[in-house]
Design an enzyme around this catalytic site. Sequence first.
Site, PDB file in Angstrom:
ATOM      1  N   THR A   8     -47.086  -1.230 -61.518  1.00  0.00           N
ATOM      2  CA  THR A   8     -47.761  -2.478 -61.896  1.00  0.00           C
ATOM      3  C   THR A   8     -49.038  -2.688 -61.087  1.00  0.00           C
ATOM      4  OG1 THR A   8     -47.511  -4.874 -61.727  1.00  0.00           O
ATOM      5  CG2 THR A   8     -46.170  -3.595 -60.245  1.00  0.00           C
ATOM      6  N   ASP A   9     -49.945  -3.482 -61.633  1.00  0.00           N
ATOM      7  CA  ASP A   9     -51.157  -3.836 -60.886  1.00  0.00           C
ATOM      8  C   ASP A   9     -50.849  -4.830 -59.759  1.00  0.00           C
ATOM      9  OD1 ASP A   9     -50.614  -6.106 -62.413  1.00  0.00           O
ATOM     10  OD2 ASP A   9     -52.653  -6.345 -63.180  1.00  0.00           O
ATOM     11  N   GLU A  10     -49.624  -5.406 -59.780  1.00  0.00           N
ATOM     12  CA  GLU A  10     -49.310  -6.436 -58.788  1.00  0.00           C
ATOM     13  C   GLU A  10     -49.240  -5.867 -57.371  1.00  0.00           C
ATOM     14  OE1 GLU A  10     -46.421  -9.354 -60.053  1.00  0.00           O
ATOM     15  OE2 GLU A  10     -46.768  -8.873 -62.144  1.00  0.00           O
ATOM     16  N   TYR A  61     -41.047  -8.570 -55.631  1.00  0.00           N
ATOM     17  CA  TYR A  61     -41.175  -7.620 -56.750  1.00  0.00           C
ATOM     18  C   TYR A  61     -42.300  -6.623 -56.478  1.00  0.00           C
ATOM     19  CZ  TYR A  61     -42.909  -5.807 -61.222  1.00  0.00           C
ATOM     20  OH  TYR A  61     -43.379  -4.981 -62.216  1.00  0.00           O
ATOM     21  N   LYS A  97     -42.249  -2.486 -55.794  1.00  0.00           N
ATOM     22  CA  LYS A  97     -42.954  -1.502 -56.623  1.00  0.00           C
ATOM     23  C   LYS A  97     -43.961  -0.718 -55.763  1.00  0.00           C
ATOM     24  CE  LYS A  97     -42.692  -0.921 -60.549  1.00  0.00           C
ATOM     25  NZ  LYS A  97     -41.794  -0.123 -61.417  1.00  0.00           N
TER      26      LYS A  97
HETATM   27  P1  NAD Z   1     -37.585  -5.010 -68.269  1.00  0.00           P
HETATM   28  O1  NAD Z   1     -37.026  -5.889 -67.191  1.00  0.00           O
HETATM   29  O2  NAD Z   1     -37.771  -5.543 -69.632  1.00  0.00           O
HETATM   30  O3  NAD Z   1     -36.655  -3.707 -68.423  1.00  0.00           O
HETATM   31  C1  NAD Z   1     -36.130  -3.025 -67.320  1.00  0.00           C
HETATM   32  C2  NAD Z   1     -35.036  -2.082 -67.836  1.00  0.00           C
HETATM   33  O4  NAD Z   1     -34.513  -1.367 -66.693  1.00  0.00           O
HETATM   34  C3  NAD Z   1     -33.852  -2.810 -68.474  1.00  0.00           C
HETATM   35  O5  NAD Z   1     -33.488  -2.170 -69.679  1.00  0.00           O
HETATM   36  C4  NAD Z   1     -32.747  -2.694 -67.446  1.00  0.00           C
HETATM   37  O6  NAD Z   1     -31.441  -2.660 -68.012  1.00  0.00           O
HETATM   38  C5  NAD Z   1     -33.089  -1.378 -66.765  1.00  0.00           C
HETATM   39  N1  NAD Z   1     -32.567  -1.313 -65.391  1.00  0.00           N
HETATM   40  C6  NAD Z   1     -32.688  -2.270 -64.431  1.00  0.00           C
HETATM   41  N2  NAD Z   1     -32.050  -1.847 -63.321  1.00  0.00           N
HETATM   42  C7  NAD Z   1     -31.547  -0.615 -63.594  1.00  0.00           C
HETATM   43  C8  NAD Z   1     -30.795   0.332 -62.838  1.00  0.00           C
HETATM   44  N3  NAD Z   1     -30.425   0.084 -61.575  1.00  0.00           N
HETATM   45  N4  NAD Z   1     -30.477   1.507 -63.403  1.00  0.00           N
HETATM   46  C9  NAD Z   1     -30.841   1.769 -64.692  1.00  0.00           C
HETATM   47  N5  NAD Z   1     -31.521   0.905 -65.459  1.00  0.00           N
HETATM   48  C10 NAD Z   1     -31.875  -0.268 -64.914  1.00  0.00           C
HETATM   49  O7  NAD Z   1     -38.930  -4.436 -67.665  1.00  0.00           O
HETATM   50  P2  NAD Z   1     -40.320  -4.112 -68.390  1.00  0.00           P
HETATM   51  O8  NAD Z   1     -41.119  -5.336 -68.432  1.00  0.00           O
HETATM   52  O9  NAD Z   1     -40.059  -3.343 -69.613  1.00  0.00           O
HETATM   53  O10 NAD Z   1     -40.972  -3.147 -67.302  1.00  0.00           O
HETATM   54  C11 NAD Z   1     -40.697  -1.751 -67.308  1.00  0.00           C
HETATM   55  C12 NAD Z   1     -41.436  -1.098 -66.145  1.00  0.00           C
HETATM   56  O11 NAD Z   1     -42.829  -1.338 -66.275  1.00  0.00           O
HETATM   57  C13 NAD Z   1     -41.027  -1.648 -64.781  1.00  0.00           C
HETATM   58  O12 NAD Z   1     -40.982  -0.568 -63.875  1.00  0.00           O
HETATM   59  C14 NAD Z   1     -42.144  -2.612 -64.425  1.00  0.00           C
HETATM   60  O13 NAD Z   1     -42.313  -2.697 -63.025  1.00  0.00           O
HETATM   61  C15 NAD Z   1     -43.330  -1.937 -65.085  1.00  0.00           C
HETATM   62  N6  NAD Z   1     -44.417  -2.857 -65.519  1.00  0.00           N
HETATM   63  C16 NAD Z   1     -44.135  -3.965 -66.268  1.00  0.00           C
HETATM   64  C17 NAD Z   1     -45.180  -4.784 -66.680  1.00  0.00           C
HETATM   65  C18 NAD Z   1     -44.929  -6.005 -67.546  1.00  0.00           C
HETATM   66  O14 NAD Z   1     -45.859  -6.766 -67.806  1.00  0.00           O
HETATM   67  N7  NAD Z   1     -43.727  -6.223 -68.056  1.00  0.00           N
HETATM   68  C19 NAD Z   1     -46.492  -4.487 -66.329  1.00  0.00           C
HETATM   69  C20 NAD Z   1     -46.737  -3.333 -65.560  1.00  0.00           C
HETATM   70  C21 NAD Z   1     -45.687  -2.521 -65.164  1.00  0.00           C
HETATM   71  P1  TYD Z   2     -44.972 -13.754 -65.761  1.00  0.00           P
HETATM   72  O1  TYD Z   2     -44.864 -13.588 -67.241  1.00  0.00           O
HETATM   73  O2  TYD Z   2     -43.718 -14.105 -64.990  1.00  0.00           O
HETATM   74  O3  TYD Z   2     -45.649 -12.432 -65.201  1.00  0.00           O
HETATM   75  P2  TYD Z   2     -46.223 -12.114 -63.693  1.00  0.00           P
HETATM   76  O4  TYD Z   2     -45.681 -13.099 -62.739  1.00  0.00           O
HETATM   77  O5  TYD Z   2     -45.669 -10.748 -63.456  1.00  0.00           O
HETATM   78  O6  TYD Z   2     -47.712 -12.149 -63.804  1.00  0.00           O
HETATM   79  O7  TYD Z   2     -46.033 -14.893 -65.467  1.00  0.00           O
HETATM   80  C1  TYD Z   2     -47.362 -14.816 -65.955  1.00  0.00           C
HETATM   81  C2  TYD Z   2     -48.123 -15.981 -65.380  1.00  0.00           C
HETATM   82  O8  TYD Z   2     -47.594 -17.196 -65.946  1.00  0.00           O
HETATM   83  C3  TYD Z   2     -47.989 -16.127 -63.865  1.00  0.00           C
HETATM   84  O9  TYD Z   2     -49.211 -16.625 -63.339  1.00  0.00           O
HETATM   85  C4  TYD Z   2     -46.905 -17.181 -63.698  1.00  0.00           C
HETATM   86  C5  TYD Z   2     -47.102 -18.071 -64.932  1.00  0.00           C
HETATM   87  N1  TYD Z   2     -45.881 -18.701 -65.440  1.00  0.00           N
HETATM   88  C6  TYD Z   2     -45.843 -20.087 -65.677  1.00  0.00           C
HETATM   89  O10 TYD Z   2     -46.831 -20.811 -65.428  1.00  0.00           O
HETATM   90  N2  TYD Z   2     -44.702 -20.639 -66.161  1.00  0.00           N
HETATM   91  C7  TYD Z   2     -43.601 -19.888 -66.434  1.00  0.00           C
HETATM   92  O11 TYD Z   2     -42.551 -20.451 -66.871  1.00  0.00           O
HETATM   93  C8  TYD Z   2     -43.647 -18.474 -66.227  1.00  0.00           C
HETATM   94  C9  TYD Z   2     -42.450 -17.603 -66.528  1.00  0.00           C
HETATM   95  C10 TYD Z   2     -44.817 -17.930 -65.741  1.00  0.00           C
END
Ligand code: NAD
Ligand code: TYD
Length: 348
Positions: free
Chosen positions: A131-133, A156, A160
Site C-alpha cells: 500500500t501507499d500508506e 496497519y 505493511k
Molecule cells: P481484504 O481485507 O478485502 O481481503 C483480505 C483477504 O485476506 C481476505 O479474503 C481474508 O480472508 C484474507 N486473509 C486475512 N488474513 C489471512 C490469513 N492469516 N491467512 C490467509 N488469508 C487471510 O483486503 P483488500 O482490500 O482486498 O487488500 C488486499 C491487499 O492489497 C492487502 O495486502 C492490502 O494491504 C493491499 N492494498 C489494499 C488497498 C485497498 O485500497 N483496499 C490498497 C493498496 C493495497
Molecule cells: P478507508 O476506506 O478506511 O481507507 P484508508 O484509511 O485506508 O485510506 O478510509 C478512506 C478515508 O475515509 C480516510 O481518510 C478515512 C475516511 N473515513 C471516514 O471519514 N469515515 C468512515 O466511516 C470511514 C470508514 C473512512
Amino acid sequence: MNVLITGGAGFIGSHVVRLFVEKYPNYHIYNLDALTYAGNLENLVDIENKPNYTFIKGDITEEAFVNSLFGTYKFEGVIHLAAESHVDRSIKDPLAFVKTNVIGSMILLNAFKECWKGDTTSKKRFYHVSTDEVYGSLGETGLFTETTPYDPNSPYSASKASSDHFVRAYGETYKLPYVITNCSNNYGQNQFPEKLIPLFINNIIHNKPLPVYGDGNYTRDWLYVKDHAIAIDLVFHKGVNGETYNIGGVNEWKNIDLVKLLCKQMDFELGRPKGTSEQLITYVKDRPGHDLRYAIDASKIKNELGWEPSVTFEEGLEKTIKWYLSNENWLKNVTSGQYQLYYKKQYR
Ligand code: NAD
Ligand code: TYD
C-alpha cells in the site's frame, strides 16, 4: 505454471484471481485464503468450477501447513495479497495485523525461498502487494515516489511497511526474486462495507448517517480495482526483479467532496430528490493518527510498463454504485453474516 494467490477471496484478491483464471488457462491458480470476516467466496461464484482454479482454505500464519502446500505444488509464482487491511481495525487490535501481515508474510517468504532453492536462473517470483500508506502522510503538495522514505503512522501501515522491508531484505540477502507494488486506495465491486465508499453506499440505501471523520478534509487518491488487477498482471509478468512500482489513480479527492459526489450519484440512481443523501452526512470524532493526504506518482509504472488507469473516477464510481444496487443480496449476505456460510455449503 502453478501460481499461488493469497487473499483471493477478499476484495482486490478476487479481481486478481478472476483475471488470472480467465486470461491464463495454461496456469493453475491456487487461491489460499483463511476466510476471515473479509473473505467471501461469493465473490468468485462465476469461476469456482473452472478447471484451472483451486480454492484452499488456510491461514498463512500456520507454518507447517504453508510449507506443506509449497512442497506439494512447487509454486512458480506467488502473488501475496492476504492481509488484515482496515486501518480502524488496526487501531483496535494491532497484534492481529502483526500476525498476518508480518509473521504470515515471513512464513510465505521462507516457504517460497525453500521452494526456489536459490536458483537464480529460474523464472520463479514472489510478488508482494502493498500500500501507499507505508509512506506516511503528505502535506498539501507533493507525491509519493518509489524512493519516498517509509514513515508509517497506523498499525496497519506499520505492518505493511515491515513486510515490505522483509521482502526487500530477502532480495538483498538471499537474492530472492521479488517485486513489490504500493498502491493507493481502491474502490469497486465486492469491497467489504467497512471501507469508505461501500460503507456509505450501504448507509445511503438504508438512510443511515454517513460518519465523516474530523472535518472531512483528508485526501485520498482513488483507483478502480480492476485497473489495479491489470497493473498486478503486468508487474507479475513484466516487472523487473528487485523493483518497487507505485500504482495510483492520478485521482485525488478530499473525503467530503467524494462523499458529496457519491450522494449526488446515489440520489440519481435511487430516484430520490436532489440533496436527499447529503442530509445524512454527520461529522464524527476523527480517527487517531489520521493521515492527511496520500497521492501517488505513477510515472515509473507508466513509463516502464505502459500502465495507466483506464477508467475515470466518474465512470468507476457509477459502475460501483450500479453494482451494489443490483447486488443487494451480496450486501445483505455480508451485513447479516450469511456470507460466511457459503464455504460450508460449497466445500463440505
Ligand atoms: P481484504 O481485507 O478485502 O481481503 C483480505 C483477504 O485476506 C481476505 O479474503 C481474508 O480472508 C484474507 N486473509 C486475512 N488474513 C489471512 C490469513 N492469516 N491467512 C490467509 N488469508 C487471510 O483486503 P483488500 O482490500 O482486498 O487488500 C488486499 C491487499 O492489497 C492487502 O495486502 C492490502 O494491504 C493491499 N492494498 C489494499 C488497498 C485497498 O485500497 N483496499 C490498497 C493498496 C493495497
Ligand atoms: P478507508 O476506506 O478506511 O481507507 P484508508 O484509511 O485506508 O485510506 O478510509 C478512506 C478515508 O475515509 C480516510 O481518510 C478515512 C475516511 N473515513 C471516514 O471519514 N469515515 C468512515 O466511516 C470511514 C470508514 C473512512
